[in-house]
Design an enzyme around this catalytic site. Structure first.
Site, short mmCIF file in Angstrom:
data_model
loop_
_atom_site.label_atom_id
_atom_site.label_comp_id
_atom_site.label_asym_id
_atom_site.label_seq_id
_atom_site.Cartn_x
_atom_site.Cartn_y
_atom_site.Cartn_z
N TYR A 160 38.28 15.49 -16.02
CA TYR A 160 39.65 15.02 -16.27
C TYR A 160 39.95 13.73 -15.51
O TYR A 160 40.08 12.67 -16.09
CB TYR A 160 40.66 16.11 -15.86
CG TYR A 160 40.99 17.13 -16.92
CD1 TYR A 160 40.17 17.35 -18.02
CD2 TYR A 160 42.13 17.92 -16.81
CE1 TYR A 160 40.47 18.30 -18.98
CE2 TYR A 160 42.45 18.88 -17.76
CZ TYR A 160 41.62 19.06 -18.85
OH TYR A 160 41.93 20.00 -19.80
N GLU B 215 45.17 27.15 -15.21
CA GLU B 215 44.70 26.93 -13.84
C GLU B 215 45.63 27.58 -12.82
O GLU B 215 45.26 27.78 -11.68
CB GLU B 215 44.58 25.43 -13.58
CG GLU B 215 43.79 25.06 -12.35
CD GLU B 215 43.56 23.56 -12.25
OE1 GLU B 215 42.65 23.16 -11.51
OE2 GLU B 215 44.28 22.80 -12.91
N SER C 132 49.57 15.83 -8.29
CA SER C 132 50.24 15.53 -7.01
C SER C 132 51.67 16.06 -6.99
O SER C 132 52.28 16.31 -8.04
CB SER C 132 50.26 14.02 -6.77
OG SER C 132 51.13 13.38 -7.68
N GLU D 184 54.35 14.53 -6.34
CA GLU D 184 55.28 13.61 -7.01
C GLU D 184 55.32 13.86 -8.51
O GLU D 184 56.41 13.88 -9.13
CB GLU D 184 54.88 12.15 -6.73
CG GLU D 184 55.10 11.70 -5.29
CD GLU D 184 54.01 12.18 -4.34
OE1 GLU D 184 54.14 11.97 -3.13
OE2 GLU D 184 53.02 12.79 -4.82
#
Length: 383
Positions: A122, A238, A363, A365
């Site tokens: 990815y 996931e 992340s 963010e």
């Protein structure tokens, strides 16, 4: 959802305990890696959750609570780290949801037997948490195959994997999440695929760079140009049952940090003691949130909330692990010589590795943007 264990689950737990006790003494358990995966496969323990629409691929059928039982017992006895989890927990459910019957029959039995290992292609140097910026391309060669060219990074287990599922741009000139496809690429292609290990601060090398130079890909999952939908479906997986497995590991790490605080006397510091209690309470919250997700919550922000909780919690635990040891947590062993490298201790490895927890897998963010835009309906961030 009433997530209570039943008598059948208790019987299943005893079966799991008996099997693990009998097989963890065998050489393949000590060896780990492929040998242990094959042993798990012979016992039918790989793919317990592949029930939907599956006639059987060599795996046991199991309820959701039984899957949790297996995860809990496996972690409880500190069984060998899994090298087949990417194929079992990510690719296989994706094939069940988006793949063809032929693809399921080709790949799922081999994963269930522990014979084929997978890695995930990815992230790229310019497309980490923002996967829509992917530049890796896959062009049709006119024979049904595609040739993949580009670079992936932070690819776990790439040196050992037989296959890689790759998100690549198959529509020339496309931008962002349009024109992407989900490809299955065999890794044994000398001269066309190169794997370079990445040495981390902790001294380990489980992550890798992978370079594709015209590598062949014969399988495409979910249809041409539908890679973004397939990729997002996989990322949701996931953070499913596998998060409970991870949290059991977190609980063991927290227990070790608490024991170190008690043994050193650091637990008498009221500030450190309050932080330890907070870690315990937040871990309980993460478990309840994970169970809520497994119970069928369709909220768009649930996976992002789970990632935010997990990453920050683990990083704070790493900080606590070295703070509890005081100045000794920042230096090497007493007999260290500058002429030779030394091994990090457990607390130091935990601290260094957890620096990455709020970055990899999406992340913080990016997760906050998803919650703000897709759940709270706030204006999109300017680009």
């Amino acid at each position: 959802m009433d997530f209570a264990f039943e008598e059948t689950d208790d019987a299943f737990r005893q079966e799991v305990r008996s099997w693990l006790q009998a097989h963890l003494t065998e050489p393949c358990a000590a060896e780990g890696g492929r040998a242990w995966e094959r042993e798990l496969g012979r016992g039918g323990w790989i793919g317990l959750g592949w029930n939907s629409g599956a006639a059987g691929y060599g795996n046991r059928r199991a309820t959701l609570t039984q899957q949790v039982v297996w995860a809990e017992e496996y972690a409880r006895v500190n069984a060998p780290a899994r090298v087949g989890h990417i194929g079992e927990n990510l690719l296989a459910p994706t094939l069940l949801a988006y793949g063809t019957d032929a693809q399921q029959q080709r790949f799922l039995p081999a994963i269930a037997r522990g014979e084929e290992l997978w890695c995930q292609g990815y992230s790229e140097p310019g497309a980490g948490s923002d996967l829509a910026g992917i530049r890796t391309t896959a062009e049709s060669d006119g024979t049904g195959r595609r040739t993949v060219t580009g670079q992936k990074i932070w690819t776990s287990l790439a040196r050992d994997a037989d296959w890689c599922f790759v998100l690549a741009r198959t529509t020339p000139g496309s931008q962002r999440h349009h024109g992407l496809s989900f490809l299955l690429v065999p890794m044994d292609q000398p001269g066309r695929i190169e794997v370079r290990p990445i040495r981390q601060m902790s001294g380990t090398r489980e992550f890798n760079e992978v370079f594709f130079d015209g590598a062949f890909a014969e399988e495409l999952v979910g249809g041409e140009g539908n890679g973004w939908a397939v990729a997002m479906g996989l990322l949701a997986l996931e953070r499913g049952v596998s998060t409970l497995v991870q949290q059991i590991g977190f609980a063991a790490e927290l227990d070790r940090v608490i024991r170190a605080a008690v043994d050193s006397g650091a637990v008498t510091d009221p500030v450190l003691r309050e932080r330890l209690v907070r870690q315990w309470a937040e871990l309980k919250t993460m478990r309840w949130n994970a169970l809520r997700t497994l119970g069928g919550s369709g909220d768009a922000g649930v996976p992002s909330v789970a990632k935010l909780l997990r990453g920050g919690w683990h990083r704070r635990l790493g900080e606590l692990a070295v703070e509890i040891r005081g100045a000794a947590g920042a230096v090497g062993p007493d007999d260290w010589s500058p002429a030779e490298p030394y091994e990090l201790d457990e607390a130091q490895r935990l601290f260094l590795f957890t620096r990455s927890d709020t970055i990899y897998g999406g992340s913080d963010e990016i997760q906050r943007n998803i919650i703000a835009e897709r759940v709270l309906g706030l204006p999109r961030e300017p680009r």
